[in-house]
Design a protein around this motif. Structure first.
Motif, PDB file in Angstrom:
ATOM      1  N   ILE A 339       0.842  -1.201   0.000  1.00 42.27           N
ATOM      2  CA  ILE A 339       0.000   0.000   0.000  1.00 42.27           C
ATOM      3  C   ILE A 339       0.877   1.251   0.000  1.00 42.27           C
ATOM      4  O   ILE A 339       0.627   2.207  -0.745  1.00 42.27           O
ATOM      5  N   GLY A 340       1.908   1.249   0.821  1.00 40.40           N
ATOM      6  CA  GLY A 340       2.813   2.388   0.881  1.00 40.40           C
ATOM      7  C   GLY A 340       3.480   2.666  -0.454  1.00 40.40           C
ATOM      8  O   GLY A 340       3.697   3.837  -0.821  1.00 40.40           O
ATOM      9  N   ARG A 341       3.784   1.611  -1.194  1.00 39.50           N
ATOM     10  CA  ARG A 341       4.424   1.790  -2.503  1.00 39.50           C
ATOM     11  C   ARG A 341       3.505   2.576  -3.445  1.00 39.50           C
ATOM     12  O   ARG A 341       3.939   3.500  -4.135  1.00 39.50           O
ATOM     13  N   ILE A 342       2.214   2.199  -3.462  1.00 37.16           N
ATOM     14  CA  ILE A 342       1.253   2.915  -4.315  1.00 37.16           C
ATOM     15  C   ILE A 342       1.057   4.342  -3.829  1.00 37.16           C
ATOM     16  O   ILE A 342       1.036   5.294  -4.619  1.00 37.16           O
ATOM     17  N   GLN A 343       0.930   4.517  -2.522  1.00 37.55           N
ATOM     18  CA  GLN A 343       0.723   5.865  -1.981  1.00 37.55           C
ATOM     19  C   GLN A 343       1.914   6.765  -2.287  1.00 37.55           C
ATOM     20  O   GLN A 343       1.743   7.959  -2.585  1.00 37.55           O
ATOM     21  N   ASN A 344       3.101   6.221  -2.244  1.00 36.64           N
ATOM     22  CA  ASN A 344       4.285   7.030  -2.549  1.00 36.64           C
ATOM     23  C   ASN A 344       4.316   7.439  -4.019  1.00 36.64           C
ATOM     24  O   ASN A 344       4.716   8.562  -4.351  1.00 36.64           O
ATOM     25  N   ARG A 345       3.903   6.531  -4.899  1.00 36.50           N
ATOM     26  CA  ARG A 345       3.852   6.887  -6.319  1.00 36.50           C
ATOM     27  C   ARG A 345       2.839   8.006  -6.557  1.00 36.50           C
ATOM     28  O   ARG A 345       3.085   8.938  -7.324  1.00 36.50           O
ATOM     29  N   LEU A 346       1.692   7.897  -5.906  1.00 38.33           N
ATOM     30  CA  LEU A 346       0.677   8.942  -6.047  1.00 38.33           C
ATOM     31  C   LEU A 346       1.175  10.275  -5.483  1.00 38.33           C
ATOM     32  O   LEU A 346       0.998  11.330  -6.101  1.00 38.33           O
ATOM     33  N   ALA A 347       1.805  10.206  -4.310  1.00 38.37           N
ATOM     34  CA  ALA A 347       2.303  11.438  -3.686  1.00 38.37           C
ATOM     35  C   ALA A 347       3.341  12.121  -4.564  1.00 38.37           C
ATOM     36  O   ALA A 347       3.375  13.353  -4.669  1.00 38.37           O
ATOM     37  N   GLU A 348       4.185  11.330  -5.213  1.00 45.92           N
ATOM     38  CA  GLU A 348       5.208  11.896  -6.094  1.00 45.92           C
ATOM     39  C   GLU A 348       4.584  12.665  -7.251  1.00 45.92           C
ATOM     40  O   GLU A 348       5.170  13.623  -7.764  1.00 45.92           O
ATOM     41  N   GLN A 349       3.380  12.265  -7.640  1.00 43.76           N
ATOM     42  CA  GLN A 349       2.671  12.934  -8.733  1.00 43.76           C
ATOM     43  C   GLN A 349       1.857  14.133  -8.249  1.00 43.76           C
ATOM     44  O   GLN A 349       1.162  14.782  -9.035  1.00 43.76           O
ATOM     45  N   GLY A 350       1.896  14.412  -6.949  1.00 43.69           N
ATOM     46  CA  GLY A 350       1.163  15.544  -6.406  1.00 43.69           C
ATOM     47  C   GLY A 350      -0.279  15.227  -6.058  1.00 43.69           C
ATOM     48  O   GLY A 350      -1.082  16.138  -5.824  1.00 43.69           O
ATOM     49  N   VAL A 351      -0.621  13.930  -6.009  1.00 41.22           N
ATOM     50  CA  VAL A 351      -1.975  13.501  -5.652  1.00 41.22           C
ATOM     51  C   VAL A 351      -2.084  13.455  -4.126  1.00 41.22           C
ATOM     52  O   VAL A 351      -1.226  12.869  -3.454  1.00 41.22           O
ATOM     53  N   SER A 352      -3.143  14.056  -3.594  1.00 42.05           N
ATOM     54  CA  SER A 352      -3.366  14.020  -2.146  1.00 42.05           C
ATOM     55  C   SER A 352      -3.941  12.672  -1.733  1.00 42.05           C
ATOM     56  O   SER A 352      -4.712  12.061  -2.480  1.00 42.05           O
ATOM     57  N   ILE A 353      -3.574  12.219  -0.536  1.00 38.27           N
ATOM     58  CA  ILE A 353      -4.028  10.928  -0.023  1.00 38.27           C
ATOM     59  C   ILE A 353      -4.724  11.153   1.309  1.00 38.27           C
ATOM     60  O   ILE A 353      -4.183  11.840   2.189  1.00 38.27           O
ATOM     61  N   VAL A 354      -5.912  10.588   1.458  1.00 34.42           N
ATOM     62  CA  VAL A 354      -6.664  10.676   2.705  1.00 34.42           C
ATOM     63  C   VAL A 354      -7.013   9.261   3.149  1.00 34.42           C
ATOM     64  O   VAL A 354      -7.561   8.479   2.358  1.00 34.42           O
ATOM     65  N   THR A 355      -6.683   8.909   4.389  1.00 36.69           N
ATOM     66  CA  THR A 355      -7.030   7.609   4.946  1.00 36.69           C
ATOM     67  C   THR A 355      -7.978   7.797   6.122  1.00 36.69           C
ATOM     68  O   THR A 355      -8.309   8.927   6.500  1.00 36.69           O
ATOM     69  N   ASP A 356      -8.376   6.684   6.721  1.00 38.36           N
ATOM     70  CA  ASP A 356      -9.288   6.779   7.861  1.00 38.36           C
ATOM     71  C   ASP A 356      -8.612   7.381   9.092  1.00 38.36           C
ATOM     72  O   ASP A 356      -9.271   7.651  10.091  1.00 38.36           O
ATOM     73  N   ARG A 357      -7.299   7.620   9.021  1.00 40.75           N
ATOM     74  CA  ARG A 357      -6.616   8.304  10.121  1.00 40.75           C
ATOM     75  C   ARG A 357      -6.825   9.817  10.056  1.00 40.75           C
ATOM     76  O   ARG A 357      -6.719  10.495  11.079  1.00 40.75           O
ATOM     77  N   GLN A 358      -7.085  10.324   8.856  1.00 40.15           N
ATOM     78  CA  GLN A 358      -7.289  11.762   8.709  1.00 40.15           C
ATOM     79  C   GLN A 358      -8.771  12.141   8.661  1.00 40.15           C
ATOM     80  O   GLN A 358      -9.122  13.282   8.943  1.00 40.15           O
ATOM     81  N   SER A 359      -9.619  11.206   8.280  1.00 38.41           N
ATOM     82  CA  SER A 359     -11.023  11.551   8.078  1.00 38.41           C
ATOM     83  C   SER A 359     -11.886  10.317   8.358  1.00 38.41           C
ATOM     84  O   SER A 359     -11.436   9.179   8.203  1.00 38.41           O
ATOM     85  N   TYR A 360     -13.144  10.560   8.750  1.00 37.17           N
ATOM     86  CA  TYR A 360     -14.034   9.448   9.117  1.00 37.17           C
ATOM     87  C   TYR A 360     -14.630   8.846   7.847  1.00 37.17           C
ATOM     88  O   TYR A 360     -15.788   9.055   7.509  1.00 37.17           O
ATOM     89  N   ILE A 361     -13.814   8.079   7.122  1.00 37.68           N
ATOM     90  CA  ILE A 361     -14.248   7.538   5.832  1.00 37.68           C
ATOM     91  C   ILE A 361     -14.252   6.009   5.815  1.00 37.68           C
ATOM     92  O   ILE A 361     -14.424   5.405   4.762  1.00 37.68           O
ATOM     93  N   HIS A 362     -14.071   5.393   6.981  1.00 37.00           N
ATOM     94  CA  HIS A 362     -14.125   3.925   7.034  1.00 37.00           C
ATOM     95  C   HIS A 362     -14.441   3.486   8.455  1.00 37.00           C
ATOM     96  O   HIS A 362     -14.032   4.121   9.421  1.00 37.00           O
ATOM     97  N   VAL A 363     -15.205   2.396   8.554  1.00 34.96           N
ATOM     98  CA  VAL A 363     -15.395   1.705   9.831  1.00 34.96           C
ATOM     99  C   VAL A 363     -15.183   0.214   9.601  1.00 34.96           C
ATOM    100  O   VAL A 363     -15.400  -0.301   8.506  1.00 34.96           O
ATOM    101  N   SER A 364     -14.759  -0.453  10.632  1.00 39.09           N
ATOM    102  CA  SER A 364     -14.515  -1.892  10.559  1.00 39.09           C
ATOM    103  C   SER A 364     -15.825  -2.670  10.521  1.00 39.09           C
ATOM    104  O   SER A 364     -16.865  -2.199  10.999  1.00 39.09           O
ATOM    105  N   GLY A 365     -15.748  -3.871  10.002  1.00 34.14           N
ATOM    106  CA  GLY A 365     -16.901  -4.767  10.017  1.00 34.14           C
ATOM    107  C   GLY A 365     -16.876  -5.749  11.165  1.00 34.14           C
ATOM    108  O   GLY A 365     -17.673  -6.696  11.177  1.00 34.14           O
ATOM    109  N   HIS A 366     -15.971  -5.535  12.125  1.00 34.15           N
ATOM    110  CA  HIS A 366     -15.830  -6.473  13.243  1.00 34.15           C
ATOM    111  C   HIS A 366     -16.080  -5.743  14.563  1.00 34.15           C
ATOM    112  O   HIS A 366     -15.852  -4.539  14.677  1.00 34.15           O
TER     113      HIS A 366
END
Length: 544
Positions: A339-366
């Motif tokens: 996952i980090g490899r893909i995120q780093n490629r995106l970041a290098e292109q200037g694409v912003s990345i948002v995960t569930d650590r920055q925003s309430y965009i995911h909840v677990s199913g357990h």
């Protein structure tokens, strides 16, 4: 081992790891299987993709196996079906959405008509030998997540499957607190329970909250392309994302075959009926940047999935500086580097990345601890059997069950035979429980000689030695860190081999095995002296 006048539980997979769930219940000479899952290969199994539970124990007793009941359609619960169901030779039982996904797997494997698939489209009990079973709908990160109530001559089992509590599930109608309390009022002998999120001190959260979080997050990125990646099987999340796209004035574009398949199956099962029209990537790329939302597979770092190819510039969808990717999913342990490899490629292109650590965009199913505690209080089981987790998860759930007043907690792991009734519950034996891997087109033991050798090759490389007529020697090495020194090493190794062979006298000099071993040791010692590595050495003796 044949069940007598008793009730037995045995996990062959999923107890001691997350994934690969296979559970057995034994009663009066017969066995019932719950789930038949797999997991994905890891670095410990180089060159492989799929890992299965070793089913030798039940394969040897298949005449006593009555059927396989599937709780839901995640791969760690149904993924092994096309590889083992025909050999096991018993019917599969599933609710409609799960059955459609299983049918597609059987179709791909050419097993339609060879494996019996029985669709249970109601919540009434159905009988399998001495087991009376009914599905109990519970919220999870997929449509038709279910627990099982299993009635036996010795007591009632509540097998949770994967679950959570959710007041706003968006897809499906989970059992209510009152319905679950009613099951507890009838008496529950044992609760066999998901342990995945036991260390989470908070409840997992609802899909409704995620909808609001995603809507708020997407609204921040006006005028920018937004791509969201999530688990393809999460039908509720797909419904959420479709609603978010419409509410934010964006058209929806879907990228990934697994997403296409899930949408098709979900709509055939009565879900996603209000999905907006989906546009193709070419049309989406012609729209103004703020008028499209992409939904793509690959959030776990899969190289061949849509997001991985997009990050490499190898897809019809293209992202650029200022665009944003929302990871509406959690990182599965072991996938962090990919996952980090893909995120780093995106970041290098200037694409912003948002995960569930920055925003309430995911909840677990357990379930987190509050949810576990709630279900304990509603069902009031006599016995708690933690499953679906690493050993630390299951041990922690056993402690939590004791703290909440469950009289007996049985900590078990794959291969342990647990007698639930009659008498005092506990472990009384151990059966074989290992791992199998899909290696190319062959299913083979995970600890077999081929995999052991492959690990050695990966760590130390290989030397090929040819001993020709007149005791001539040639050496070729692969995977040794000797780029600049390789020719000097090869020359010295060949001289060492000739010296070793010259020391063989009489019958030993004519013995093929003696010649082979002398050449092998000399070559390996030379490699260790030059590189510090102990490569695998393959010697070929050519005569005449």
């Amino acid at each position: 081992m044949k069940p007598q006048d008793e009730l037995i539980f045995c996990a062959l997979g999923g107890s001691g790891e997350i994934g690969m769930n296979v559970n057995l219940y034994g009663c009066r000479g017969k066995w019932l299987m719950v789930d038949l899952g797999m997991t994905f290969g890891a670095s410990e199994y180089p060159g492989t993709e799929l890992v299965f539970a070793d089913l030798e124990f039940i394969e040897d007793r298949r005449k006593d196996l009555l059927g396989i009941v599937l709780t839901h359609a995640h791969e760690d619960h149904i993924g092994a079906v096309p590889y083992f169901a025909e050999e096991l030779g018993v019917p599969l039982y599933a609710t409609p959405f799960t059955a459609r996904l299983v049918h597609s797997k059987l179709e791909e494997a050419g097993l339609v008509g060879k494996v019996e698939l029985r669709v249970i489209d109601h919540f009434d009990s159905f009988q399998i030998g001495d087991f009376s079973i009914r599905y109990v709908p519970l919220a999870h990160s997929i449509a038709e997540g279910n627990a099982l109530v299993i009635e036996t001559p010795f007591g009632r089992i509540f097998h949770t499957g994967d679950w959570k509590l959710d007041d706003e599930p968006l897809v499906g109608t989970p059992a209510t607190e009152a319905e679950l309390r009613a099951i507890g009022d009838q008496g529950v002998l044992a609760m066999v329970c998901d342990s995945t999120n036991v260390f989470n001190p908070e409840a997992s959260g609802s899909e409704g909250e995620v909808r609001r979080g995603l809507l708020e997050e997407v609204a921040k990125h006006k005028g920018r392309r937004v791509l969201v990646t999530t688990f393809a099987s999460n039908v509720a999340r797909l419904q959420t994302l479709a609603e978010v796209a419409v509410a934010s004035g964006r058209q929806l574009c879907v990228a990934g075959r697994s997403l296409d398949r899930i949408i098709q199956v979900a709509q055939a099962s009565g879900y996603l009926k209000d999905l907006p029209d989906i546009i193709d990537p070419q049309s989406a790329m012609r729209l103004p940047r703020g008028e499209v939302m992409f939904l793509a597979t690959g959030g776990q770092g899969e190289a061949r999935a849509a997001l991985g190819r997009i990050s490499e510039g190898n897809h019809d969808i293209a992202l650029s500086a200022g665009d944003v990717v929302l990871f509406s999913s959690r990182q599965i342990p072991g996938n962090e580097i990919a996952i980090g490899r893909i995120q780093n490629r995106l970041a290098e292109q200037g694409v912003s990345i948002v995960t569930d650590r920055q925003s309430y965009i995911h909840v677990s199913g357990h379930p987190g601890r509050p949810e576990l505690e709630a279900l304990y209080s509603w069902l009031r089981p006599e016995i708690l059997v933690p499953v679906h987790g690493e050993l630390r998860h299951m041990l922690e759930q056993a402690k939590l069950g004791a703290k909440c007043g469950i009289p007996v907690q049985v900590f078990q792991k794959n291969g342990d035979l647990v007698r639930l009734a009659p008498g005092k519950p506990g472990k009384f034996g151990v059966v074989r429980a290992g791992r199998l891997i899909l290696d190319g087109d062959i299913i083979t033991p995970a600890d077999g000689p081929a995999m052991v050798m492959r690990r050695r090759l990966a760590h130390n490389g290989v030397l090929m030695v040819v001993v020709g007529p007149g005791k001539r020697a040639q050496v070729a090495g692969l995977g040794l860190p000797l780029e600049e020194d390789y020719e000097d090493f090869r020359h010295e190794a060949e001289q060492d081999i000739l010296t070793a062979l010259a020391k063989l006298k009489g019958a030993k000099a004519r013995d093929r095995d003696e010649v082979t071993e002398a050449a092998r040791l000399a070559a390996r010692r030379a490699a260790q002296r030059w590189s510090g590595k102990k490569p695998q050495v393959q010697v070929m003796v050519v005569e005449g």
